[in-house]
Motif scaffolding. Structure first.
Motif, short mmCIF file in Angstrom:
data_model
loop_
_atom_site.label_atom_id
_atom_site.label_comp_id
_atom_site.label_asym_id
_atom_site.label_seq_id
_atom_site.Cartn_x
_atom_site.Cartn_y
_atom_site.Cartn_z
N TYR A 30 0.82 -1.21 0.00
CA TYR A 30 0.00 0.00 0.00
C TYR A 30 0.86 1.27 0.00
O TYR A 30 0.51 2.25 -0.64
CB TYR A 30 -0.93 0.00 1.23
CG TYR A 30 -2.23 -0.73 1.01
CD1 TYR A 30 -2.32 -1.82 0.16
CD2 TYR A 30 -3.38 -0.33 1.67
CE1 TYR A 30 -3.52 -2.49 -0.03
CE2 TYR A 30 -4.59 -0.99 1.50
CZ TYR A 30 -4.64 -2.07 0.65
OH TYR A 30 -5.82 -2.72 0.46
N GLU A 141 -13.35 1.50 13.77
CA GLU A 141 -12.66 1.82 12.52
C GLU A 141 -11.73 3.02 12.70
O GLU A 141 -10.62 3.05 12.19
CB GLU A 141 -13.69 2.11 11.42
CG GLU A 141 -13.09 2.46 10.07
CD GLU A 141 -12.28 1.33 9.45
OE1 GLU A 141 -11.46 1.63 8.56
OE2 GLU A 141 -12.44 0.16 9.85
N VAL A 236 -17.76 -1.26 -1.25
CA VAL A 236 -16.92 -0.32 -0.50
C VAL A 236 -15.48 -0.80 -0.46
O VAL A 236 -14.54 -0.01 -0.62
CB VAL A 236 -17.47 -0.13 0.94
CG1 VAL A 236 -16.51 0.72 1.77
CG2 VAL A 236 -18.85 0.50 0.91
N TYR A 237 -15.29 -2.11 -0.28
CA TYR A 237 -13.93 -2.63 -0.17
C TYR A 237 -13.17 -2.56 -1.50
O TYR A 237 -11.95 -2.42 -1.51
CB TYR A 237 -13.95 -4.08 0.33
CG TYR A 237 -12.59 -4.54 0.82
CD1 TYR A 237 -12.12 -4.13 2.07
CD2 TYR A 237 -11.77 -5.34 0.04
CE1 TYR A 237 -10.88 -4.53 2.52
CE2 TYR A 237 -10.53 -5.75 0.49
CZ TYR A 237 -10.09 -5.34 1.73
OH TYR A 237 -8.85 -5.73 2.18
N TYR A 240 -11.75 0.78 -1.44
CA TYR A 240 -10.66 0.77 -0.47
C TYR A 240 -9.38 0.20 -1.10
O TYR A 240 -8.29 0.76 -0.94
CB TYR A 240 -11.07 -0.06 0.74
CG TYR A 240 -9.99 -0.26 1.77
CD1 TYR A 240 -9.61 0.78 2.62
CD2 TYR A 240 -9.34 -1.49 1.91
CE1 TYR A 240 -8.62 0.60 3.58
CE2 TYR A 240 -8.36 -1.68 2.87
CZ TYR A 240 -8.00 -0.63 3.69
OH TYR A 240 -7.02 -0.81 4.63
N SER A 244 -5.52 2.28 -2.49
CA SER A 244 -4.15 1.93 -2.12
C SER A 244 -3.16 2.26 -3.23
O SER A 244 -1.95 2.26 -3.01
CB SER A 244 -4.06 0.44 -1.76
OG SER A 244 -4.18 -0.37 -2.92
N ASN A 269 -4.56 7.01 2.98
CA ASN A 269 -4.88 5.66 3.43
C ASN A 269 -4.85 5.47 4.95
O ASN A 269 -5.38 4.47 5.44
CB ASN A 269 -3.90 4.66 2.79
CG ASN A 269 -4.06 4.58 1.29
OD1 ASN A 269 -5.15 4.40 0.78
ND2 ASN A 269 -2.97 4.75 0.56
N ARG A 273 -8.49 7.54 7.22
CA ARG A 273 -9.14 6.38 7.81
C ARG A 273 -9.43 6.62 9.29
O ARG A 273 -10.50 6.26 9.80
CB ARG A 273 -8.25 5.16 7.64
CG ARG A 273 -8.84 3.89 8.21
CD ARG A 273 -7.90 2.73 7.99
NE ARG A 273 -8.40 1.51 8.62
CZ ARG A 273 -7.75 0.36 8.64
NH1 ARG A 273 -6.58 0.26 8.05
NH2 ARG A 273 -8.27 -0.69 9.24
N ALA A 331 -11.74 9.15 -0.64
CA ALA A 331 -11.29 8.49 0.57
C ALA A 331 -12.26 8.75 1.73
O ALA A 331 -12.55 7.85 2.52
CB ALA A 331 -9.88 8.95 0.94
N CYS A 334 -15.27 6.55 1.24
CA CYS A 334 -14.93 5.15 1.44
C CYS A 334 -14.72 4.82 2.92
O CYS A 334 -15.31 3.87 3.44
CB CYS A 334 -13.67 4.81 0.64
SG CYS A 334 -13.04 3.13 0.91
N TYR A 335 -13.91 5.62 3.61
CA TYR A 335 -13.55 5.28 4.99
C TYR A 335 -14.70 5.51 5.95
O TYR A 335 -14.84 4.79 6.94
CB TYR A 335 -12.32 6.06 5.42
CG TYR A 335 -11.09 5.67 4.63
CD1 TYR A 335 -10.80 4.34 4.36
CD2 TYR A 335 -10.22 6.63 4.13
CE1 TYR A 335 -9.70 3.97 3.63
CE2 TYR A 335 -9.11 6.28 3.39
CZ TYR A 335 -8.84 4.96 3.15
OH TYR A 335 -7.76 4.59 2.42
N ARG A 338 -16.65 2.42 5.49
CA ARG A 338 -15.99 1.29 6.15
C ARG A 338 -16.28 1.27 7.64
O ARG A 338 -16.36 0.20 8.26
CB ARG A 338 -14.48 1.35 5.92
CG ARG A 338 -14.03 0.61 4.69
CD ARG A 338 -12.54 0.76 4.48
NE ARG A 338 -11.76 0.26 5.61
CZ ARG A 338 -11.38 -0.99 5.78
NH1 ARG A 338 -11.74 -1.91 4.89
NH2 ARG A 338 -10.65 -1.35 6.81
#
Length: 430
Positions: A30, A141, A236-237, A240, A244, A269, A273, A331, A334-335, A338
């Motif tokens: 990553y 998370e 979603v993953y 993610y 990266s 990343n 997060r 990001a 996404c996060y 997550r």
């Protein structure tokens, strides 16, 4: 009472940080893909296959990891898993050949997925009642992100102290991670409870729950919401995994230096997060949305618009600020998602005694991108011009985001119908 609450949040922090940083060596690419290729002698395609090896092994092990979470001591599993992962990292630090790296990735999957993944999620879930699940998962998370971020910043600082061609730079990073894993394993022994003896429901009353049986796996598979949650995680993953590649994207498309792009990768990343997980939980708790599923749907819409903009700018990249801004917005979406997608399982009223199994099954389907994203994007990087490779990558992300929108819609409607059925008055009683 105050001491108990402090210990509860401290335990959540240890569980979360352990669960978060435990994957960093398996996902070393990553941030350190270019140093891995340089010092370990792997091509981008080989690094992609190393990653997909972990992903394939993980897919096989997610479901049994859920059974382990329902049947075995959380404390023993987490302690052994973290220490074993640290020892594997020490082996990785000697820069082994390709076939040994493949075996190490399989072993990483056993320690981090089979023994740790569902265990850590269920252990965290048991720290709060039903009403607290969104908050607990969001903070889990976020705390994962804090641990990952702090360790990433520290190791990147250590990495930058070496000369660019010094192979000891990456070796030092790997060794630091290994030592931290072993120390976290020791903390898990003193703070994490066994977990499987818990029989209390969210209202605090004792319930007579049946013991977990293997047939419960089939029962979980028959529930439609299990599949809806799985596909939400899948979409979603995928984003993610694509994020990266931010370091590579900024380096190849915008000409950023490796060090600058690597620090930007940490921001994207790691730091985001840490920030966005709790933020998603707070939005769910205090906004009018309330439902984690609705919040994820809204964030997916933002992600789709952002990916459209990235596809447009990909043709003629201009200002690096615009590129960074769009990636940061993606990001964020996404996060924050997550931090909430496992809360969807709780929102669907999954019984606690099969929570681990449900998490495991959803993880099998939801984390399938680990199998195909890395070798596919790695192949595009090796065989296509950068603009075409990253256009394909953003198109993959747009398709995944559309999946999230569709399945959050289906899940929310399912829960809405179930809620209406439970509130219909019984005419006989009237």
């Amino acid at each position: 009472m105050q001491n108990n609450n402090f210990r509860r949040w401290l335990t959540l922090a240890i569980i979360s940080i352990s669960g978060g940083v435990s994957f960093d060596l398996a996902y070393l690419r990553y941030i350190y893909q270019i140093p891995m290729a340089k010092f370990m002698g792997f091509t981008n395609t080989e690094i992609g296959f190393i990653m997909s090896t972990f992903g394939i092994a993980a897919i096989i092990l997610y479901a049994p990891s859920g059974v382990i979470a329902d049947k075995f001591s959380h404390r023993k599993m987490m302690t052994f898993a973290m220490i074993a992962t640290g020892l594997l990292g020490l082996l990785m630090s000697v820069y082994p050949p390709f076939w040994v790296m493949i075996l190490i990735q399989v072993a990483f999957a056993i320690t981090t997925i089979l023994m740790l993944w569902s265990v850590s999620i269920k252990a965290a879930s048991l720290l709060g009642n039903h009403e607290e699940q969104g908050k607990i998962m969001g903070w889990m998370e976020g705390l994962r992100g804090v641990g990952v971020m702090l360790l990433a910043v520290f190791t990147m600082w250590v990495f930058s102290l070496f000369m660019p061609d010094d192979p000891s730079s990456l070796k030092s990073v790997i060794m630091i991670y290994s030592v931290v894993y072993i120390l976290l394993g020791i903390l898990c022994w003193f703070f994490v409870s066994d977990g499987y003896t818990s029989r209390t429901e969210s209202d605090g009353e004792k319930k007579d729950k049946p013991a977990f049986k293997l047939s419960d796996i089939l029962s979980v598979l028959k529930i439609s919401t299990t599949w809806y949650c799985s596909m939400i995680i899948f979409g979603v993953y995928t984003i993610y995994a694509i994020l990266s590649y931010s370091t590579n994207y900024l380096t190849e498309m915008y000409g950023m230096t490796l060090v600058a792009a690597s620090y930007m990768g940490i921001v994207i990343n790691k730091i985001f997060r840490a920030m966005c997980g709790p933020l998603g939980g707070l939005v769910t708790t205090y906004s009018r949305f309330k439902s984690p599923t609705r919040v994820i749907q809204f964030l997916a819409a933002i992600g789709a618009i952002t990916l459209g903009a990235l596809l447009f700018t990909n043709q003629n990249p201009g200002s690096v600020v615009v590129g960074i801004g769009l990636i940061l917005l993606l990001a964020f979406a996404c996060y924050a998602s997550r931090g909430l997608y496992f809360a969807c399982i709780g929102e669907a009223r999954t019984p606690k005694y099969i929570m681990g199994t449900t998490v495991g099954i959803c993880s099998v389907i939801g984390f399938l991108p680990d199998v195909f994203v890395y070798p596919t994007v790695g192949y595009w990087q090796d065989s296509l011009p950068p603009a075409e490779a990253y256009r394909n990558m953003w198109l993959m992300g747009l398709g995944a985001t559309c999946l999230v929108i569709v399945f959050t819609f289906l899940l929310f409607n399912n829960m809405k119908r179930a809620s209406q059925q439970t509130t219909i008055p019984n005419p006989v009683m009237e």
